[in-house]
Design an enzyme around this catalytic site. Structure first.
Site, PDB file in Angstrom:
ATOM      1  CD  GLU A 116      -2.831   1.087   2.488  1.00  0.00           C
ATOM      2  OE1 GLU A 116      -3.032  -0.001   3.046  1.00  0.00           O
ATOM      3  OE2 GLU A 116      -3.351   2.153   2.859  1.00  0.00           O
ATOM      4  CE  LYS A 296      -5.940  -1.187   5.786  1.00  0.00           C
ATOM      5  NZ  LYS A 296      -5.040  -0.330   5.005  1.00  0.00           N
ATOM      6  CG  ASP A 312       1.353 -16.674  12.052  1.00  0.00           C
ATOM      7  OD1 ASP A 312       0.563 -15.981  11.380  1.00  0.00           O
ATOM      8  OD2 ASP A 312       1.058 -17.795  12.500  1.00  0.00           O
ATOM      9  CG  HIS A 410      -3.776   7.663   0.138  1.00  0.00           C
ATOM     10  ND1 HIS A 410      -3.096   6.693   0.820  1.00  0.00           N
ATOM     11  CD2 HIS A 410      -4.560   7.030  -0.761  1.00  0.00           C
ATOM     12  CE1 HIS A 410      -3.459   5.509   0.365  1.00  0.00           C
ATOM     13  NE2 HIS A 410      -4.345   5.692  -0.609  1.00  0.00           N
TER      14      HIS A 410
END
Ligand code: MEV
Length: 432
Positions: A116, A296, A312, A410
């Site tokens: 991202e 998130k 992991d 962004h």
């Protein structure tokens, strides 16, 4: 945690580690990194090759480490075939280096593997803001993992009395055959249990110090081993035997204290930005939809380091989200509060079971080089770096959301992506 404590915080030095925490006043890294600086102005303007040269030289990487860090797809077929079943190839992600991090007084370069755009920029920006207040203070608990052995009672019994009487024997039995773990100072430490009346089920928890390993295999082996004794101890049938990823005894914590002036800009007053960041935290506290997006953003900082170091990330994701809902409502993982002096205090504490000795971590050449870039941290130091990066990521997102919004930054970073997509769509080779 029913309502957040809204009293303004006194401006304080970030908390000292509590006694059940590992002593992390001196980060445990190899000493080649003692003099590195993570502040590299203009880093993002360099070419990929120049960036690699800079971080390799700053971190003192060997030629081989530098080679593997700068590889495009360095996992060969032999390793891919060992790591998973049915392998047919590999899938590459960009690997970047976040700058500006100071953790417990030490500069550190942070490797992040992620697809991202804006994640690396945001992490570096959050770290730069925290740097204005001295950086992050971090700590961990001891590396205690927990395994569950579920039993179905076949008749009524006083399981509390029986298990209390056999506890030491069960711990000793769990440790049998674990000589190398015991030699490294780890091993099963404690056993406790709870009862699920709806299922007539006793669930035994075995708490195990797994040292430098994430420890899933150690824990699962011990659970299966202990379960073999149980039918001789209680009238029962055996249910599941597996670790829990809610590793609430293996936590990592990061804090930072940022002067309001660090948020000053031509368009915004720092004190207003601090107020708005605190409100953004409260919004997430009271609103599950916002909390989810907020968290998130925190995982945007956490997952890429887990991936870069061969850890992991699904286990950590599961543990963090479960921890976020520990009071019955899903909450923001980090807290942001204005201090009495008007500065901003941030804190993030989450379950963080990571290892530096597991198969992928040791075998994957890029994972090895990523660890090397961080100075070959021990598992506790790696966990602290990860949680500091999660906090930096959250800070950066909230700062932007609380002022100009995220789209300006962004979209400018995303533009290269869009241009490439357009070229790809119009290329004759891709017309079908
Ligand atoms: C985007 O990947 C992450 C953010 O949505 C996080 C947030 O809203 O806090 C910007």
């Amino acid at each position: 945690m029913n309502t957040p404590d809204l009293k303004p915080l006194a401006n304080h030095k970030n908390q000292a580690p509590t006694p059940d925490r590992a002593d992390t006043s001196e980060q445990n890294m190899d000493n080649r990194e003692l003099h590195i600086s993570s502040r590299i102005p203009g880093f993002y303007e360099l070419s990929i090759g120049e960036r690699l040269a800079v971080v390799s030289s700053v971190a003192g990487l060997t030629d081989s480490e530098r080679f593997h860090l700068g590889q495009f797809g360095s996992l060969n077929g032999e390793l891919a075939d060992v790591f998973i079943e049915n392998a047919v190839g590999t899938f590459s992600l960009p690997l970047g280096v976040a700058t500006n991090f100071v953790i417990n007084g030490r500069d550190i370069l942070v490797p992040m593997a992620v697809e991202e755009s804006s994640v690396l920029a945001a992490a570096s920006h959050g770290a730069k803001l925290a740097r204005a207040g001295g950086g992050f203070k971090t700590s961990t608990t001891l590396p205690i993992m927990t395994g569950q052995v579920q039993l179905f009672l076949t008749s009524t019994c006083d399981f509390d009395t029986i298990l209390n009487a056999r506890k030491d024997e069960l711990i000793a039995f769990a440790n049998r055959g674990q000589d190398s773990l015991l030699a490294r100072g780890g091993g099963a430490r404690e056993i406790d249990w709870h009862y699920i009346p709806e299922m007539h089920s006793v669930v035994i928890h075995i708490h195990i110090d797994t040292r430098e390993a994430m420890g899933a295999n150690i824990v699962n082996t011990m659970c299966e081993r202990v379960s073999t004794l149980m039918p001789g101890i209680l009238p029962c049938e055996i249910g599941l035997r597996i670790l829990t990823n809610l590793t609430e005894k293996r936590m990592a914590k990061a804090e930072c204290l940022i002067p309001a002036s660090a948020f000053d800009s031509p368009d915004y007053k720092g004190t207003d930005v601090v107020d708005r960041i605190e409100k953004a935290y409260l919004f997430a506290y009271y609103d599950v939809h916002r909390a989810t997006t907020n968290n998130k953003g925190i995982m945007n900082g956490i997952d890429p380091i887990l991936i870069a170091t061969g850890n992991d990330w699904r286990a950590i994701e599961a543990g963090c989200h479960s921890w976020a809902a520990r009071d019955g409502k899903y909450r923001p993982l980090a807290t942001w509060r204005k201090t009495l002096h008007g500065d901003l205090h941030g804190s993030l504490e989450v379950p963080m079971a990571v290892g530096v000795v597991g198969g992928v971590t040791k075998l994957h050449p890029t994972a090895r080089a990523s660890l090397r870039l961080m100075g070959n941290p021990d598992a506790s130091t790696l966990a602290q770096t990860i949680v500091a990066t999660g906090l930096a990521q959250n800070l950066s997102a909230l700062r932007a959301l609380a002022s100009e919004g995220i789209q300006r930054g962004h979209m400018s970073l995303h533009q290269k992506n869009l241009t490439l997509l357009q070229q790809h769509a119009t290329s004759p080779r891709n017309s079908n």
